[in-house]
Motif scaffolding. Sequence first.
Motif, PDB file in Angstrom:
ATOM      1  N   LEU A 208     -12.059  -1.056 -32.483  1.00  0.00           N
ATOM      2  CA  LEU A 208     -11.811   0.262 -33.378  1.00  0.00           C
ATOM      3  C   LEU A 208     -10.846   0.961 -33.383  1.00  0.00           C
ATOM      4  N   GLY A 209     -10.156   1.254 -34.313  1.00  0.00           N
ATOM      5  CA  GLY A 209      -8.768   2.049 -34.271  1.00  0.00           C
ATOM      6  C   GLY A 209      -8.716   3.334 -33.548  1.00  0.00           C
ATOM      7  N   GLN A 210      -9.803   4.009 -33.424  1.00  0.00           N
ATOM      8  CA  GLN A 210     -10.006   4.913 -32.802  1.00  0.00           C
ATOM      9  C   GLN A 210     -11.342   5.432 -32.191  1.00  0.00           C
ATOM     10  N   ASP A 211     -11.561   6.295 -31.012  1.00  0.00           N
ATOM     11  CA  ASP A 211     -12.698   6.494 -30.636  1.00  0.00           C
ATOM     12  C   ASP A 211     -13.489   7.409 -31.656  1.00  0.00           C
ATOM     13  N   PRO A 212     -14.912   7.136 -31.546  1.00  0.00           N
ATOM     14  CA  PRO A 212     -15.625   8.056 -32.522  1.00  0.00           C
ATOM     15  C   PRO A 212     -15.686   9.404 -31.752  1.00  0.00           C
ATOM     16  N   ASP A 213     -15.793  10.336 -32.813  1.00  0.00           N
ATOM     17  CA  ASP A 213     -15.844  11.834 -32.362  1.00  0.00           C
ATOM     18  C   ASP A 213     -17.145  12.105 -31.548  1.00  0.00           C
ATOM     19  N   THR A 214     -18.239  11.606 -32.186  1.00  0.00           N
ATOM     20  CA  THR A 214     -19.512  12.027 -31.805  1.00  0.00           C
ATOM     21  C   THR A 214     -20.407  10.753 -32.123  1.00  0.00           C
ATOM     22  N   LEU A 215     -21.667  10.702 -31.207  1.00  0.00           N
ATOM     23  CA  LEU A 215     -22.675   9.535 -31.871  1.00  0.00           C
ATOM     24  C   LEU A 215     -23.896  10.400 -32.462  1.00  0.00           C
ATOM     25  N   HIS A 216     -23.688  11.796 -32.708  1.00  0.00           N
ATOM     26  CA  HIS A 216     -24.900  12.447 -33.284  1.00  0.00           C
ATOM     27  C   HIS A 216     -24.953  12.231 -34.749  1.00  0.00           C
ATOM     28  N   GLN A 217     -25.835  11.818 -35.317  1.00  0.00           N
ATOM     29  CA  GLN A 217     -26.039  11.493 -36.776  1.00  0.00           C
ATOM     30  C   GLN A 217     -25.883  12.483 -37.512  1.00  0.00           C
ATOM     31  N   TRP A 218     -26.100  13.783 -37.182  1.00  0.00           N
ATOM     32  CA  TRP A 218     -26.264  14.802 -37.989  1.00  0.00           C
ATOM     33  C   TRP A 218     -24.828  15.640 -38.002  1.00  0.00           C
ATOM     34  N   ALA A 223     -14.937   8.503 -40.071  1.00  0.00           N
ATOM     35  CA  ALA A 223     -15.385   6.931 -40.539  1.00  0.00           C
ATOM     36  C   ALA A 223     -15.814   6.477 -39.542  1.00  0.00           C
ATOM     37  N   THR A 224     -15.040   6.462 -38.176  1.00  0.00           N
ATOM     38  CA  THR A 224     -15.140   5.493 -36.831  1.00  0.00           C
ATOM     39  C   THR A 224     -16.722   5.915 -36.356  1.00  0.00           C
ATOM     40  N   SER A 225     -16.993   7.096 -36.353  1.00  0.00           N
ATOM     41  CA  SER A 225     -18.405   7.507 -35.668  1.00  0.00           C
ATOM     42  C   SER A 225     -19.533   7.015 -36.806  1.00  0.00           C
ATOM     43  N   SER A 226     -19.098   6.993 -37.996  1.00  0.00           N
ATOM     44  CA  SER A 226     -20.084   6.503 -39.061  1.00  0.00           C
ATOM     45  C   SER A 226     -20.283   4.655 -38.882  1.00  0.00           C
ATOM     46  N   ASP A 227     -19.107   4.307 -38.563  1.00  0.00           N
ATOM     47  CA  ASP A 227     -19.265   2.805 -38.393  1.00  0.00           C
ATOM     48  C   ASP A 227     -20.063   2.584 -37.171  1.00  0.00           C
ATOM     49  N   VAL A 228     -19.812   3.210 -36.272  1.00  0.00           N
ATOM     50  CA  VAL A 228     -20.816   2.900 -34.870  1.00  0.00           C
ATOM     51  C   VAL A 228     -22.028   3.269 -35.012  1.00  0.00           C
ATOM     52  N   ILE A 229     -22.445   4.509 -35.619  1.00  0.00           N
ATOM     53  CA  ILE A 229     -23.714   4.904 -35.792  1.00  0.00           C
ATOM     54  C   ILE A 229     -24.603   3.906 -36.716  1.00  0.00           C
ATOM     55  N   SER A 230     -23.962   3.477 -37.672  1.00  0.00           N
ATOM     56  CA  SER A 230     -24.509   2.627 -38.476  1.00  0.00           C
ATOM     57  C   SER A 230     -25.250   1.253 -37.942  1.00  0.00           C
ATOM     58  N   LEU A 231     -24.786   0.864 -36.590  1.00  0.00           N
ATOM     59  CA  LEU A 231     -25.364  -0.126 -35.820  1.00  0.00           C
ATOM     60  C   LEU A 231     -26.505   0.169 -35.143  1.00  0.00           C
ATOM     61  N   PHE A 232     -26.918   1.323 -35.011  1.00  0.00           N
ATOM     62  CA  PHE A 232     -28.309   1.591 -34.368  1.00  0.00           C
ATOM     63  C   PHE A 232     -29.126   2.600 -34.856  1.00  0.00           C
ATOM     64  N   LEU A 233     -28.633   3.145 -36.337  1.00  0.00           N
ATOM     65  CA  LEU A 233     -29.428   4.208 -36.674  1.00  0.00           C
ATOM     66  C   LEU A 233     -30.468   3.593 -37.787  1.00  0.00           C
ATOM     67  N   ASP A 234     -31.550   3.999 -37.493  1.00  0.00           N
ATOM     68  CA  ASP A 234     -32.741   3.539 -38.478  1.00  0.00           C
ATOM     69  C   ASP A 234     -32.740   4.422 -39.767  1.00  0.00           C
ATOM     70  N   PHE A 329     -25.978  13.436 -44.790  1.00  0.00           N
ATOM     71  CA  PHE A 329     -27.302  13.542 -44.565  1.00  0.00           C
ATOM     72  C   PHE A 329     -28.303  12.673 -45.353  1.00  0.00           C
ATOM     73  N   THR A 330     -28.107  12.619 -46.646  1.00  0.00           N
ATOM     74  CA  THR A 330     -28.859  11.804 -47.572  1.00  0.00           C
ATOM     75  C   THR A 330     -28.811  10.575 -47.430  1.00  0.00           C
ATOM     76  N   SER A 331     -27.740   9.788 -46.678  1.00  0.00           N
ATOM     77  CA  SER A 331     -27.744   8.412 -46.214  1.00  0.00           C
ATOM     78  C   SER A 331     -28.569   8.005 -45.606  1.00  0.00           C
TER      79      SER A 331
END
Length: 331
Positions: A208-218, A223-234, A329-331
């Motif tokens: 990743l180009g930078q560290d994610p700011d948070t892994l809290h989906q809310w 964009a980096t956090s979004s990319d990481v969260i998408s790997l495990f968020l159902d 949130f809607t996504s």
Amino acid sequence: MKKLLLLFALMLLSLTIAACGNGDPDPDPDPDPDPDPARTAPTLSGVGNVTIGLGDSFDPLADVSASDTVDGNLTSSIQVTGEVDTGTAGTYDLTYSVTNSADQTTTRTRTVTVEEPADLLRVNFKFADADLRHELFALAEGWLLTNMYGGIPLFSNSGFVLYHERLQLPVDAFVPVMGWAATRSVFTMDDAEAFGGTAGRYTYRSALGQDPDTLHQWLYTDATSSDVISLFLDSLYYFELNEDLDGYDVLPSMASADPIPVDSELLDTGVEVSTVWRIPIREGLQWTFHPDTDTTGLSTSITAEDFVNTYKLAMEEGWFRAVSGGGDFTS
């Protein structure tokens, strides 16, 4: 004596005439030197006829220039008369003129054609009923989503990615929404062969180009956090490559089946529409928490009320947002 007086009189008369002549203005003064007969009028370039699409932007001076052999660049002296209405199809004439220091003028006429796309569909919705409006907009939205046109894709990524040689991508061409479907690839070598890891393990790693700011989906907004969260968020539904590997299907995940319409209506096109839909939830779902989370009083079973309460909380906390790169949130 008489001859001497006559000669004197003649000399006096000549002097008087000469003096009077020198005092009068020249009735035909010598004009400026004749202009250079070899000098030519200015040259106008870039004013050929042009065709543009309806609604396109048009600058009448774009790529237009003027010059001559003496004055050099005369582009700033170009005058344009006439207007082009890019919002109305038709032909428009513009007149370009430029004058050099020798008062020589060059004039050119340019025709600009504003053309409607051949497949443009015009519909007046002023008196259309709700069914027609909903039907047409649903079709238009489906076409835009499928083709990723009009700036309304579900997902769009302009990033540049390099994949390891062991990663065999499932598609040969970019698929809307799915991209290159890298997480659905097949590894041709294990971790030990790829980067000195553990033999027999196949780990998908991403730089990743930078560290994610948070892994809290809310709470994430980057964009980096979004990319990481998408790997495990159902989610209730998810996207999967179709059988032909050239598009995607929407499949249930936490939902057990497609949404069920309530009091639906079947349009002439065969499309079923409804304002109320029920989503069946998959049986046996369990909430899971991080080991450090205090779960006292928290339920581990998912019910419809959990979803309703979550949406209520989201509205109260303002979780609905549209942050570039962060999703909402809607996504």
